[in-house]
Design a protein around this motif. Structure first.
Motif, PDB file in Angstrom:
ATOM      1  N   LEU A  43     -19.572   6.390  73.757  1.00 54.05           N
ATOM      2  CA  LEU A  43     -18.197   6.874  73.610  1.00 54.05           C
ATOM      3  C   LEU A  43     -17.394   5.641  74.290  1.00 54.05           C
ATOM      4  CD1 LEU A  43     -15.790   8.743  73.306  1.00 54.05           C
ATOM      5  CD2 LEU A  43     -16.570   9.804  75.399  1.00 54.05           C
ATOM      6  N   LEU A  44     -16.388   5.387  73.643  1.00 56.79           N
ATOM      7  CA  LEU A  44     -15.295   4.262  74.465  1.00 56.79           C
ATOM      8  C   LEU A  44     -13.979   4.686  74.496  1.00 56.79           C
ATOM      9  CD1 LEU A  44     -14.732   1.538  75.467  1.00 56.79           C
ATOM     10  CD2 LEU A  44     -14.220   0.769  73.062  1.00 56.79           C
ATOM     11  N   ILE A  45     -13.331   4.982  75.631  1.00 56.89           N
ATOM     12  CA  ILE A  45     -12.036   5.359  75.526  1.00 56.89           C
ATOM     13  C   ILE A  45     -11.163   4.048  75.911  1.00 56.89           C
ATOM     14  CG2 ILE A  45     -10.267   6.619  77.020  1.00 56.89           C
ATOM     15  CD1 ILE A  45     -12.695   8.608  77.938  1.00 56.89           C
ATOM     16  N   LYS A  46     -10.408   3.707  74.993  1.00 63.27           N
ATOM     17  CA  LYS A  46      -9.902   2.354  74.816  1.00 63.27           C
ATOM     18  C   LYS A  46      -8.278   2.319  75.175  1.00 63.27           C
ATOM     19  CE  LYS A  46     -10.363  -1.811  72.320  1.00 63.27           C
ATOM     20  NZ  LYS A  46     -11.397  -2.570  73.197  1.00 63.27           N
ATOM     21  N   ASN A  47      -7.929   1.480  76.248  1.00 60.69           N
ATOM     22  CA  ASN A  47      -6.684   0.966  76.331  1.00 60.69           C
ATOM     23  C   ASN A  47      -5.762   2.083  76.952  1.00 60.69           C
ATOM     24  OD1 ASN A  47      -6.927  -1.669  75.360  1.00 60.69           O
ATOM     25  ND2 ASN A  47      -6.639  -0.979  73.227  1.00 60.69           N
ATOM     26  N   GLY A  48      -6.277   3.076  77.597  1.00 63.61           N
ATOM     27  CA  GLY A  48      -5.539   4.085  78.356  1.00 63.61           C
ATOM     28  C   GLY A  48      -5.088   3.630  79.724  1.00 63.61           C
ATOM     29  N   MET A  49      -3.977   4.224  80.396  1.00 62.50           N
ATOM     30  CA  MET A  49      -3.841   3.868  81.584  1.00 62.50           C
ATOM     31  C   MET A  49      -4.445   4.631  82.757  1.00 62.50           C
ATOM     32  SD  MET A  49      -1.459   2.398  83.449  1.00 62.50           S
ATOM     33  CE  MET A  49      -0.129   1.927  82.706  1.00 62.50           C
ATOM     34  N   VAL A  50      -5.312   4.106  83.328  1.00 57.97           N
ATOM     35  CA  VAL A  50      -6.311   4.756  84.091  1.00 57.97           C
ATOM     36  C   VAL A  50      -5.793   4.923  85.441  1.00 57.97           C
ATOM     37  CG1 VAL A  50      -8.652   4.481  84.879  1.00 57.97           C
ATOM     38  CG2 VAL A  50      -8.180   3.937  82.593  1.00 57.97           C
ATOM     39  N   GLY A  59      -4.128   1.044  85.852  1.00 62.23           N
ATOM     40  CA  GLY A  59      -4.011  -0.052  85.022  1.00 62.23           C
ATOM     41  C   GLY A  59      -4.484   0.235  83.666  1.00 62.23           C
ATOM     42  N   VAL A  60      -4.146  -0.415  82.768  1.00 59.05           N
ATOM     43  CA  VAL A  60      -4.521  -0.150  81.119  1.00 59.05           C
ATOM     44  C   VAL A  60      -6.124  -0.856  81.257  1.00 59.05           C
ATOM     45  CG1 VAL A  60      -4.500  -0.815  78.993  1.00 59.05           C
ATOM     46  CG2 VAL A  60      -2.472  -0.366  80.280  1.00 59.05           C
ATOM     47  N   MET A  61      -7.022   0.083  80.836  1.00 56.62           N
ATOM     48  CA  MET A  61      -8.462  -0.118  81.101  1.00 56.62           C
ATOM     49  C   MET A  61      -9.207   0.378  79.912  1.00 56.62           C
ATOM     50  SD  MET A  61      -9.276  -0.397  85.077  1.00 56.62           S
ATOM     51  CE  MET A  61      -8.132   0.561  85.745  1.00 56.62           C
ATOM     52  N   ASP A  62     -10.534   0.273  79.908  1.00 60.80           N
ATOM     53  CA  ASP A  62     -11.321   0.757  78.895  1.00 60.80           C
ATOM     54  C   ASP A  62     -12.331   1.550  79.670  1.00 60.80           C
ATOM     55  OD1 ASP A  62     -10.170  -0.371  76.799  1.00 60.80           O
ATOM     56  OD2 ASP A  62     -11.450  -2.157  76.748  1.00 60.80           O
ATOM     57  N   ILE A  63     -12.930   2.575  79.233  1.00 57.55           N
ATOM     58  CA  ILE A  63     -14.047   3.332  79.948  1.00 57.55           C
ATOM     59  C   ILE A  63     -15.065   3.476  79.096  1.00 57.55           C
ATOM     60  CG2 ILE A  63     -14.654   5.590  80.957  1.00 57.55           C
ATOM     61  CD1 ILE A  63     -11.851   5.768  81.862  1.00 57.55           C
ATOM     62  N   ALA A  64     -16.249   2.861  79.255  1.00 51.12           N
ATOM     63  CA  ALA A  64     -17.320   3.115  78.486  1.00 51.12           C
ATOM     64  C   ALA A  64     -18.357   4.023  78.978  1.00 51.12           C
ATOM     65  CB  ALA A  64     -18.196   1.769  78.174  1.00 51.12           C
ATOM     66  N   ILE A  65     -18.828   5.014  78.242  1.00 51.46           N
ATOM     67  CA  ILE A  65     -19.746   5.956  78.544  1.00 51.46           C
ATOM     68  C   ILE A  65     -20.948   5.987  77.547  1.00 51.46           C
ATOM     69  CG2 ILE A  65     -20.175   8.483  79.004  1.00 51.46           C
ATOM     70  CD1 ILE A  65     -16.885   8.876  79.135  1.00 51.46           C
ATOM     71  N   GLN A  66     -22.097   6.064  78.386  1.00 51.23           N
ATOM     72  CA  GLN A  66     -23.369   6.162  77.773  1.00 51.23           C
ATOM     73  C   GLN A  66     -24.112   7.388  78.456  1.00 51.23           C
ATOM     74  OE1 GLN A  66     -24.535   4.121  75.397  1.00 51.23           O
ATOM     75  NE2 GLN A  66     -26.351   5.181  75.128  1.00 51.23           N
ATOM     76  N   GLY A  67     -24.210   8.510  77.407  1.00 53.90           N
ATOM     77  CA  GLY A  67     -24.928   9.690  77.805  1.00 53.90           C
ATOM     78  C   GLY A  67     -24.014  10.288  78.789  1.00 53.90           C
ATOM     79  N   LYS A  81     -20.354   4.345  69.468  1.00 54.45           N
ATOM     80  CA  LYS A  81     -20.522   5.368  68.155  1.00 54.45           C
ATOM     81  C   LYS A  81     -19.349   6.236  68.286  1.00 54.45           C
ATOM     82  CE  LYS A  81     -25.398   6.148  69.455  1.00 54.45           C
ATOM     83  NZ  LYS A  81     -26.376   7.218  70.029  1.00 54.45           N
ATOM     84  N   ARG A  82     -18.284   6.248  68.983  1.00 48.05           N
ATOM     85  CA  ARG A  82     -17.371   7.007  68.988  1.00 48.05           C
ATOM     86  C   ARG A  82     -16.253   6.530  69.977  1.00 48.05           C
ATOM     87  NH1 ARG A  82     -15.379  12.985  71.410  1.00 48.05           N
ATOM     88  NH2 ARG A  82     -13.582  13.220  70.441  1.00 48.05           N
ATOM     89  N   THR A  83     -14.936   6.203  69.196  1.00 47.13           N
ATOM     90  CA  THR A  83     -13.576   5.395  70.030  1.00 47.13           C
ATOM     91  C   THR A  83     -12.593   6.390  70.065  1.00 47.13           C
ATOM     92  OG1 THR A  83     -14.874   3.341  69.393  1.00 47.13           O
ATOM     93  CG2 THR A  83     -12.487   3.322  70.432  1.00 47.13           C
ATOM     94  N   ILE A  84     -11.931   6.492  71.363  1.00 48.06           N
ATOM     95  CA  ILE A  84     -10.744   7.342  71.387  1.00 48.06           C
ATOM     96  C   ILE A  84      -9.590   6.160  71.729  1.00 48.06           C
ATOM     97  CG2 ILE A  84      -9.741   8.996  72.718  1.00 48.06           C
ATOM     98  CD1 ILE A  84     -12.154  10.491  73.241  1.00 48.06           C
TER      99      ILE A  84
END
Length: 223
Positions: A43-50, A59-67, A81-84
């Motif tokens: 899972l990738l959560i992309k370009n959110g204000m984290v 800051g605007v960042m990506d969060i990558a999650i495995q399992g 596999k999935r991008t938000i």
């Protein structure tokens, strides 16, 4: 150290003015790498204000999650596999609800219905607000059998992380009946402490009190 049982949900979304991704707190935050990463994740959560829950500036960042593990917070160039796409939205760690009576809700429903409704097992009222963890057994009232409570949650695939406190009032009532002693004898107090210790060995975090409710209101400072 007592066992800690956690009940892991997927990614919960709350859509209002902001989008809150509630399940981030359910992910283990080990191996976070705040740099450019390029590999494949679930899972990738992309370009959110984290907002990461610390005092650091967002800051605007990506969060990558495995399992169930956050592997990258930063700039991620790999595949998923999935991008938000969280552009223009806020991403925060899951919220902890420190005052929750879901265990009592289960007790009430089980007395009236053959199964627990999906709306309860999904815990939608919490998940859609970004709440990923709840604490049950509050106010001295609720379930006192920790092992059974966690087994129920596992059976219905409850959608949130759950930590449990042993309710003082109902523990006292289970040991000494409805005709409660106003003051516990040393032997009774020891009995209660042993019962609490047993439940903590099954995964409970500690004890909750409701000193305005009977029998909690009968307790003295020593108890």
């Amino acid at each position: 150290m007592s066992k800690r049982l956690r009940f892991i949900t997927g990614i919960g979304l709350f859509l209002s003015v902001l989008l809150i991704l509630g399940s981030i707190a359910a992910c283990s935050a080990t191996n976070i790498q705040p740099s450019i990463q390029s590999f494949s994740v679930d899972l990738l959560i992309k370009n959110g204000m984290v907002y990461d829950g610390s005092i650091a500036s967002p800051g605007v960042m990506d969060i990558a999650i495995q399992g169930d593990t956050i592997v990258t917070v930063g700039h991620f160039t790999g595949s998923a596999k999935r991008t938000i796409d969280a552009t223009g939205l806020i991403v925060i760690p899951g919220i902890i609800d420190g005052h929750n009576h879901t265990d009592m809700v289960f007790q009430i429903i089980q007395d009236q219905y053959p199964t627990i409704p999906e709306g309860v097992t999904g815990n939608y009222g919490a998940v859609y607000q970004g709440v990923s963890t709840i604490i049950t057994g509050l106010c001295g009232c609720g379930i006192i059998d920790t092992k059974d409570w966690f087994a129920q949650l596992t059976e219905v695939k409850f959608a949130s992380n759950v930590y449990h406190l042993i309710p003082h009032g109902d523990l006292r009532r289970s040991l000494f009946g409805e005709n409660q002693p106003k003051k516990l004898s040393p032997a009774q107090l020891e009995q209660m402490k042993n019962a609490l210790e047993k439940e903590m060995e099954q995964g409970a975090l500690g004890l909750s009190t409701g000193l305005e409710y009977v029998p909690g209101s009968m307790s003295d400072t020593d108890e």
